[in-house]
Design a protein around this motif. Structure first.
Motif, PDB file in Angstrom:
ATOM      1  N   VAL A   1       0.873  -1.172   0.000  1.00 30.39           N
ATOM      2  CA  VAL A   1       0.000   0.000   0.000  1.00 30.39           C
ATOM      3  C   VAL A   1       0.908   1.218   0.000  1.00 30.39           C
ATOM      4  O   VAL A   1       1.931   1.237   0.692  1.00 30.39           O
ATOM      5  CB  VAL A   1      -0.937   0.007   1.230  1.00 30.39           C
ATOM      6  N   ASN A   2       0.542   2.218  -0.766  1.00 32.50           N
ATOM      7  CA  ASN A   2       1.401   3.402  -0.882  1.00 32.50           C
ATOM      8  C   ASN A   2       1.324   4.209   0.414  1.00 32.50           C
ATOM      9  O   ASN A   2       0.565   5.166   0.539  1.00 32.50           O
ATOM     10  CB  ASN A   2       0.963   4.250  -2.083  1.00 32.50           C
ATOM     11  N   ASP A   3       2.163   3.812   1.366  1.00 39.27           N
ATOM     12  CA  ASP A   3       2.158   4.482   2.666  1.00 39.27           C
ATOM     13  C   ASP A   3       3.525   5.060   3.025  1.00 39.27           C
ATOM     14  O   ASP A   3       3.760   5.448   4.165  1.00 39.27           O
ATOM     15  CB  ASP A   3       1.718   3.504   3.760  1.00 39.27           C
TER      16      ASP A   3
ATOM     17  N   THR B   1      10.354   2.965  -0.643  1.00 37.41           N
ATOM     18  CA  THR B   1      10.283   1.583  -0.152  1.00 37.41           C
ATOM     19  C   THR B   1       9.024   0.870  -0.603  1.00 37.41           C
ATOM     20  O   THR B   1       8.948  -0.357  -0.495  1.00 37.41           O
ATOM     21  CB  THR B   1      10.351   1.564   1.384  1.00 37.41           C
ATOM     22  N   ASP B   2       8.041   1.604  -1.102  1.00 39.08           N
ATOM     23  CA  ASP B   2       6.858   0.960  -1.654  1.00 39.08           C
ATOM     24  C   ASP B   2       7.204   0.304  -2.980  1.00 39.08           C
ATOM     25  O   ASP B   2       8.237   0.579  -3.592  1.00 39.08           O
ATOM     26  CB  ASP B   2       5.736   1.981  -1.836  1.00 39.08           C
ATOM     27  N   ASP B   3       6.299  -0.568  -3.434  1.00 36.93           N
ATOM     28  CA  ASP B   3       6.536  -1.317  -4.665  1.00 36.93           C
ATOM     29  C   ASP B   3       5.272  -1.296  -5.517  1.00 36.93           C
ATOM     30  O   ASP B   3       4.484  -2.244  -5.520  1.00 36.93           O
ATOM     31  CB  ASP B   3       6.928  -2.761  -4.333  1.00 36.93           C
TER      32      ASP B   3
ATOM     33  N   TYR C   1      -1.470   5.829  -5.576  1.00 40.35           N
ATOM     34  CA  TYR C   1      -2.614   6.313  -4.805  1.00 40.35           C
ATOM     35  C   TYR C   1      -2.595   5.667  -3.436  1.00 40.35           C
ATOM     36  O   TYR C   1      -2.436   4.442  -3.324  1.00 40.35           O
ATOM     37  CB  TYR C   1      -3.926   5.984  -5.515  1.00 40.35           C
ATOM     38  N   PRO C   2      -2.773   6.438  -2.381  1.00 42.14           N
ATOM     39  CA  PRO C   2      -2.812   7.913  -2.362  1.00 42.14           C
ATOM     40  C   PRO C   2      -1.403   8.489  -2.521  1.00 42.14           C
ATOM     41  O   PRO C   2      -0.428   7.863  -2.133  1.00 42.14           O
ATOM     42  CB  PRO C   2      -3.387   8.218  -0.981  1.00 42.14           C
ATOM     43  N   ILE C   3      -1.320   9.664  -3.097  1.00 42.37           N
ATOM     44  CA  ILE C   3      -0.022  10.278  -3.381  1.00 42.37           C
ATOM     45  C   ILE C   3       0.696  10.587  -2.069  1.00 42.37           C
ATOM     46  O   ILE C   3       0.118  11.159  -1.147  1.00 42.37           O
ATOM     47  CB  ILE C   3      -0.204  11.552  -4.229  1.00 42.37           C
TER      48      ILE C   3
END
Length: 713
Positions: free
Chosen positions: A407-409, A440-442, A498-500
């Motif tokens: 998750v884009n966190d 670090t997100d993928d 998302y979310p940016i």
């Protein structure tokens, strides 16, 4: 036989003499008549002829009447020798089931009689024993098969007696015999046969793959390689669960488990087993078929089995922002036994040390206990245990793989720490740094970063290259490090997922002096160090290393110095218990020069710089001891005060020492017992009160009271 000379006139004047082979021993001649006689039995087989010489002499003159005459005596043969075989016993072998007339062996006999004279040596062979199985050719002695289909499995050994007779086999002839042992050798003429048409075996359903269920064996009358057999399963509902292998030593068929059996689904497994000879002889195919079959039934016996999971492993997916308490999947297992006991579930805590998950013991649903972070761990591998409620020892486990979805966190940030420099003589629009970012997100479609400045900057600007990198450019020319040696440029980095997510990273730009070509000449101290490739962290690490080395050197020197210190007074027996004694003898009560009694009565006047004599001083200057309490009430307070001082003294030796204090104290109701401060005349004192002090002072009371009485008298 008579020998006579032509010149013998018959008047008795002639004499005959015999010489040559056997003369005088075997043969004898009559001197007068010339008759030749044999003196013993002659054997032609020993010597067939003799060569002799005979001559006639005149008895009177002794002269020969004529020259000697040579003649040969031949011995005529008679049938006096029986035939003899070259061997007393012959041995022969012939394959079983051989055709009639098959050669077995040839026997030979000889006769010592003369074969050229009559029939004495003419032999004829015949069978005395061994019919109707064998025959012999009369003239040659060749033994042949006389009966067809002679089976070795019925009879293996035969004894044949052969006779050889001379005189062409006629009546009155002599004969000899020999024995021929005939062995029938094996051929593959006997097919394998099972003793029973069906076999019944049993095994537990928990039997491992490859384990032996039982053995069966077919019988084959042949031997050697002709008796070698091979077993195989040709059909049956248990063909997938059972297999058979051949024991090459015992020629048995071994029934083994091919696939685990299940008592609950099937109780009896049936297979059809076929056995064949490995080596078959095409000459005897008409005696076949050289195979046999039998039915083998294997009964599965029930075993209490552990629970069975619906899958060999489970794979679940969960988003990293999933709230606590949300279920991610369900594990299912059941009791394979006929009892169908209820199942309870549990997570092996060794596989989930952080206690991230929980499983419902009844329905097997897995829920989250703590928030997950994909950036910490993308996969979680736990083991779920299932056991029967009625028999917890029956337990099985299954691996559960949990994939944490991204998750884009996390916001992007600088890919590294940038140390950027700008020359004082730089021109506007000149590139001073290229920056990049990491996240670090993928995301599924890959990273896409956007670079910008948090606010308009009069000194620098940024240009997004749209390839996840950006260029830092100067907005103006001419920088002066005296006015401003360091600039801080806030850079905003945003992702496209998302979310940016966005973050602001600060780029540190230092002002340096450069030559005309843009090469740095000098900067601030920090800038110069950084230009040499040393960051602030590296400098701190170097300083710490130097400081640690200095501390080690100082500590080593202190320890070395401490080892050289030795106590002034060492006991040969035990250094831990020392009593320091001084052998100075006082002068008694009259001696006021050697010892100052006032010092004992007033310890506050003790010299403060007096050091201990039983240890080496720790310092070059004296240690000042605090004065005891003034006006000590009694000896007890004085001793307690001194005891506390010694207990808190950091320079006291580590072993026990004895400190003696002679201060009597000034709080005694008897005051001082010393006579040093007594009055000039002893008569000023009254000692009657000593008798009231008890038996301890009786002796003293007698001395003083008695003395006082004597003086008064």
């Amino acid at each position: 036989m008579q020998l006579r000379s032509d010149k013998d006139r018959g008047d008795g004047t002639s004499r005959y003499v015999l010489s040559g082979e056997g003369a005088g021993t075997i043969f004898r001649i009559d001197e007068k008549s010339g008759d030749l006689h044999a003196t013993q039995r002659l054997d032609r087989e020993e010597k067939a002829s003799y060569t002799l010489q005979a001559q006639a002499f005149n008895k009177i003159t002794g002269l020969p009447l004529e020259p000697a005459t040579e003649f040969i005596v031949k011995i005529h043969d008679i049938n006096d020798n029986e035939p003899k075989f070259t061997k007393a016993v012959y041995s022969a072998s012939v394959p079983e089931m051989s055709d009639v007339g098959t050669f077995v062996i040839e026997v030979n006999a000889t006769d010592a009689d003369d074969a050229t004279y009559g029939n004495s040596a003419k032999l004829v062979y015949s069978i005395l024993q061994g019919q109707p199985y064998f025959s012999v050719e009369p003239e040659t002695g060749i033994v042949r098969i006389a009966l067809s289909n002679m089976d070795r499995e019925v009879r293996k050994e035969y004894q044949v007696v052969i006779q050889a007779k001379d005189m062409a086999g006629q009546m009155g002839g002599l004969s000899g015999t020999t024995l021929v042992n005939v062995t029938l050798t094996d051929v593959n003429d006997s097919p394998p046969r099972f003793a029973y048409s069906s076999y019944h075996l049993s095994t537990y359903e928990s039997a491992e793959i490859g384990s032996t269920v039982g053995r069966i064996k077919a019988n084959d009358g042949d031997e050697g390689e002709n008796a070698e057999m091979k077993y195989r399963i040709v059909e049956g509902d248990g063909k997938d669960y059972l297999d058979i292998i051949t024991d090459e030593i015992t020629q048995e068929g071994i029934i083994v488990v091919k696939k685990k059996m299940d008592y609950e689904s099937k109780r009896i497994y049936t297979v059809k087993v076929e056995v064949t000879n490995t080596h078959q002889d095409p000459n005897f195919t008409d005696l076949g078929p050289f195979l046999d079959t039998a039915i083998v039934k294997v009964t599965a016996k029930d075993v209490d089995e552990p629970p069975v999971f619906s899958r060999p492993q489970y794979v679940f997916e969960v988003n990293e922002d999933t709230p606590k308490g949300i279920g991610i999947g369900t594990i299912s297992a059941w009791d394979p036994d006929a009892t169908h006991y209820p199942i309870q579930y549990a997570i092996d805590q060794h596989t989930d040390p952080e206690r991230l998950y929980h499983i419902d013991p009844k329905n097997g649903s897995i829920t989250i206990l703590k928030s997950l972070d994909r950036e910490v761990s993308k996969w979680h591998n736990i083991s779920v245990l299932a056991s029967e409620i009625n028999n917890p020892h029956q337990r099985s486990r299954v691996p559960v793989l949990i994939k944490v979805l991204d998750v884009n966190d996390n916001a992007p940030e600088f890919a590294m720490i940038y140390e950027t420099f700008v020359c004082e003589n730089v021109k506007a629009g000149q590139l001073i740094q290229t920056i990049s970012a990491i996240d670090t997100d993928d995301p599924l479609v890959g990273h896409k970063f956007v670079f910008s400045l948090s606010s308009m900057n009069p000194n620098f600007t940024i240009f997004d290259n749209e390839d996840n990198t950006a260029r830092i450019l100067t907005r103006r020319s001419g920088f002066n490090r005296r006015e401003m040696s360091v600039y801080y440029l806030p850079v905003v980095i945003s992702d496209s997922d998302y979310p940016i997510q966005s973050s602001t990273s600060t780029l540190t730009i230092r002002v340096c002096s450069c030559d005309a070509t843009g090469n740095m000449r000098s900067c601030s101290v920090d800038a110069l160090l950084l230009s040499a490739g040393l960051s602030t962290g590296a400098l701190v690490a170097i300083l710490l290393c130097i400081l640690i080395l200095l501390m080690i050197v100082v500590l080593f020197s202190a320890l070395k110095k401490q080892r050289r210190k030795e106590p002034l007074i060492m006991s040969k027996e035990d250094v831990r218990d020392n009593v320091v004694s001084y052998n100075d003898e006082g002068g008694g009560e009259e001696d006021t020069q050697a010892f100052d009694i006032g010092t004992l009565r007033h310890p506050e006047v003790i010299e403060s710089n007096k050091l201990r004599r039983d240890i080496i001083p720790e310092m070059l200057f004296p240690y000042h001891r605090p004065s005891p309490m003034k006006e000590c009430a009694d000896v007890r307070d004085f001793i307690i005060s001194r005891l506390q001082e010694n207990d808190t003294d950091p320079f006291a030796p580590p072993y026990d020492s004895l400190a003696t204090y002679a201060y009597e104290g000034n709080g005694s109701i008897a005051e001082s017992l010393s006579s040093l401060e007594s009055s000039v005349t002893e008569g000023d004192h009254e000692y009657d009160y000593l008798s009231n002090w008890g038996p301890q002072f009786k002796k003293l009371a007698d001395m003083y009271i008695g003395k006082d009485t004597g003086v008064a008298n």
